[in-house]
Design a protein around this motif. Structure first.
Motif, PDB file in Angstrom:
ATOM      1  N   PHE A  36       0.825  -1.205   0.000  1.00 11.82           N
ATOM      2  CA  PHE A  36       0.000   0.000   0.000  1.00 11.82           C
ATOM      3  C   PHE A  36       0.860   1.256   0.000  1.00 11.82           C
ATOM      4  O   PHE A  36       0.556   2.234  -0.665  1.00 11.82           O
ATOM      5  CB  PHE A  36      -0.947   0.015   1.200  1.00 11.82           C
ATOM      6  N   ARG A  37       1.955   1.213   0.738  1.00 12.80           N
ATOM      7  CA  ARG A  37       2.860   2.368   0.746  1.00 12.80           C
ATOM      8  C   ARG A  37       3.519   2.545  -0.608  1.00 12.80           C
ATOM      9  O   ARG A  37       3.661   3.655  -1.104  1.00 12.80           O
ATOM     10  CB  ARG A  37       3.905   2.205   1.850  1.00 12.80           C
ATOM     11  N   TYR A  38       3.929   1.444  -1.237  1.00 17.20           N
ATOM     12  CA  TYR A  38       4.560   1.526  -2.561  1.00 17.20           C
ATOM     13  C   TYR A  38       3.567   2.028  -3.609  1.00 17.20           C
ATOM     14  O   TYR A  38       3.920   2.809  -4.491  1.00 17.20           O
ATOM     15  CB  TYR A  38       5.134   0.177  -2.979  1.00 17.20           C
ATOM     16  N   LEU A  39       2.321   1.585  -3.512  1.00 19.22           N
ATOM     17  CA  LEU A  39       1.303   2.062  -4.448  1.00 19.22           C
ATOM     18  C   LEU A  39       1.040   3.552  -4.259  1.00 19.22           C
ATOM     19  O   LEU A  39       0.860   4.282  -5.237  1.00 19.22           O
ATOM     20  CB  LEU A  39       0.002   1.272  -4.265  1.00 19.22           C
ATOM     21  N   ALA A  40       1.028   4.004  -3.020  1.00 22.30           N
ATOM     22  CA  ALA A  40       0.812   5.426  -2.755  1.00 22.30           C
ATOM     23  C   ALA A  40       1.955   6.260  -3.338  1.00 22.30           C
ATOM     24  O   ALA A  40       1.724   7.302  -3.957  1.00 22.30           O
ATOM     25  CB  ALA A  40       0.684   5.674  -1.255  1.00 22.30           C
ATOM     26  N   VAL A  41       3.185   5.798  -3.181  1.00 22.88           N
ATOM     27  CA  VAL A  41       4.330   6.515  -3.744  1.00 22.88           C
ATOM     28  C   VAL A  41       4.248   6.522  -5.269  1.00 22.88           C
ATOM     29  O   VAL A  41       4.506   7.539  -5.921  1.00 22.88           O
ATOM     30  CB  VAL A  41       5.653   5.884  -3.251  1.00 22.88           C
ATOM     31  N   ALA A  42       3.861   5.400  -5.874  1.00 26.84           N
ATOM     32  CA  ALA A  42       3.746   5.319  -7.324  1.00 26.84           C
ATOM     33  C   ALA A  42       2.670   6.267  -7.852  1.00 26.84           C
ATOM     34  O   ALA A  42       2.865   6.930  -8.884  1.00 26.84           O
ATOM     35  CB  ALA A  42       3.440   3.884  -7.750  1.00 26.84           C
ATOM     36  N   ILE A  43       1.554   6.370  -7.158  1.00 25.16           N
ATOM     37  CA  ILE A  43       0.481   7.269  -7.588  1.00 25.16           C
ATOM     38  C   ILE A  43       0.928   8.720  -7.489  1.00 25.16           C
ATOM     39  O   ILE A  43       0.685   9.521  -8.397  1.00 25.16           O
ATOM     40  CB  ILE A  43      -0.797   7.011  -6.756  1.00 25.16           C
ATOM     41  N   VAL A  44       1.616   9.057  -6.412  1.00 26.18           N
ATOM     42  CA  VAL A  44       2.121  10.430  -6.269  1.00 26.18           C
ATOM     43  C   VAL A  44       3.111  10.748  -7.380  1.00 26.18           C
ATOM     44  O   VAL A  44       3.083  11.832  -7.968  1.00 26.18           O
ATOM     45  CB  VAL A  44       2.747  10.629  -4.871  1.00 26.18           C
ATOM     46  N   LEU A  45       3.994   9.809  -7.701  1.00 27.75           N
ATOM     47  CA  LEU A  45       4.948  10.030  -8.792  1.00 27.75           C
ATOM     48  C   LEU A  45       4.242  10.192 -10.135  1.00 27.75           C
ATOM     49  O   LEU A  45       4.631  11.047 -10.940  1.00 27.75           O
ATOM     50  CB  LEU A  45       5.950   8.874  -8.857  1.00 27.75           C
ATOM     51  N   CYS A  46       3.223   9.395 -10.374  1.00 30.43           N
ATOM     52  CA  CYS A  46       2.479   9.509 -11.636  1.00 30.43           C
ATOM     53  C   CYS A  46       1.789  10.866 -11.758  1.00 30.43           C
ATOM     54  O   CYS A  46       1.648  11.394 -12.858  1.00 30.43           O
ATOM     55  CB  CYS A  46       1.450   8.393 -11.753  1.00 30.43           C
ATOM     56  N   LEU A  47       1.357  11.420 -10.654  1.00 33.47           N
ATOM     57  CA  LEU A  47       0.713  12.725 -10.686  1.00 33.47           C
ATOM     58  C   LEU A  47       1.738  13.860 -10.729  1.00 33.47           C
ATOM     59  O   LEU A  47       1.470  14.920 -11.297  1.00 33.47           O
ATOM     60  CB  LEU A  47      -0.198  12.895  -9.474  1.00 33.47           C
ATOM     61  N   ALA A  48       2.906  13.644 -10.133  1.00 33.65           N
ATOM     62  CA  ALA A  48       3.907  14.705 -10.056  1.00 33.65           C
ATOM     63  C   ALA A  48       4.775  14.797 -11.304  1.00 33.65           C
ATOM     64  O   ALA A  48       5.277  15.882 -11.620  1.00 33.65           O
ATOM     65  CB  ALA A  48       4.779  14.492  -8.827  1.00 33.65           C
ATOM     66  N   LEU A  49       4.968  13.702 -12.020  1.00 35.41           N
ATOM     67  CA  LEU A  49       5.858  13.723 -13.187  1.00 35.41           C
ATOM     68  C   LEU A  49       5.395  14.670 -14.286  1.00 35.41           C
ATOM     69  O   LEU A  49       6.217  15.435 -14.816  1.00 35.41           O
ATOM     70  CB  LEU A  49       6.051  12.312 -13.728  1.00 35.41           C
ATOM     71  N   PRO A  50       4.123  14.679 -14.673  1.00 36.87           N
ATOM     72  CA  PRO A  50       3.712  15.642 -15.707  1.00 36.87           C
ATOM     73  C   PRO A  50       3.887  17.096 -15.266  1.00 36.87           C
ATOM     74  O   PRO A  50       4.288  17.944 -16.065  1.00 36.87           O
ATOM     75  CB  PRO A  50       2.236  15.327 -15.950  1.00 36.87           C
TER      76      PRO A  50
END
Length: 84
Positions: A36-50
């Motif tokens: 769950f922590r890894y998924l949360a980090v991945a979602i934040v990265l997906c939103l922050a990269l653009p």
């Protein structure tokens, strides 16, 4: 009587309670699984990269000097080679 934080939600509970008064889980139980922590980090990265990419492109465009646009040759309105 000491207060200990719940490892799931962080609410302070008495030391001997079996269930957290706030979330209902065992306060001594470990936190949520790591996935769950890894998924949360991945979602934040997906939103922050653009956003980061757009910001970097904007900064690069501000730093790059404008290249002069080539001027178009002037076209003459008089006819060449025609005599009266």
């Amino acid at each position: 009587m000491a207060l200990k934080p719940c490892k799931v939600c962080g609410t302070l509970n008495a030391e001997g309670v079996e269930t957290c008064l706030s979330c209902g889980h065992d306060p001594e139980k470990s936190k949520r699984p790591a996935i769950f922590r890894y998924l949360a980090v991945a979602i934040v990265l997906c939103l922050a990269l653009p956003v980061a990419s757009g910001l970097i492109n904007w900064i690069l465009l501000q730093l790059k000097p404008e290249s002069p646009t080539p001027s178009q040759p002037q076209v003459s309105l008089r006819e060449v080679g025609k005599s009266n």
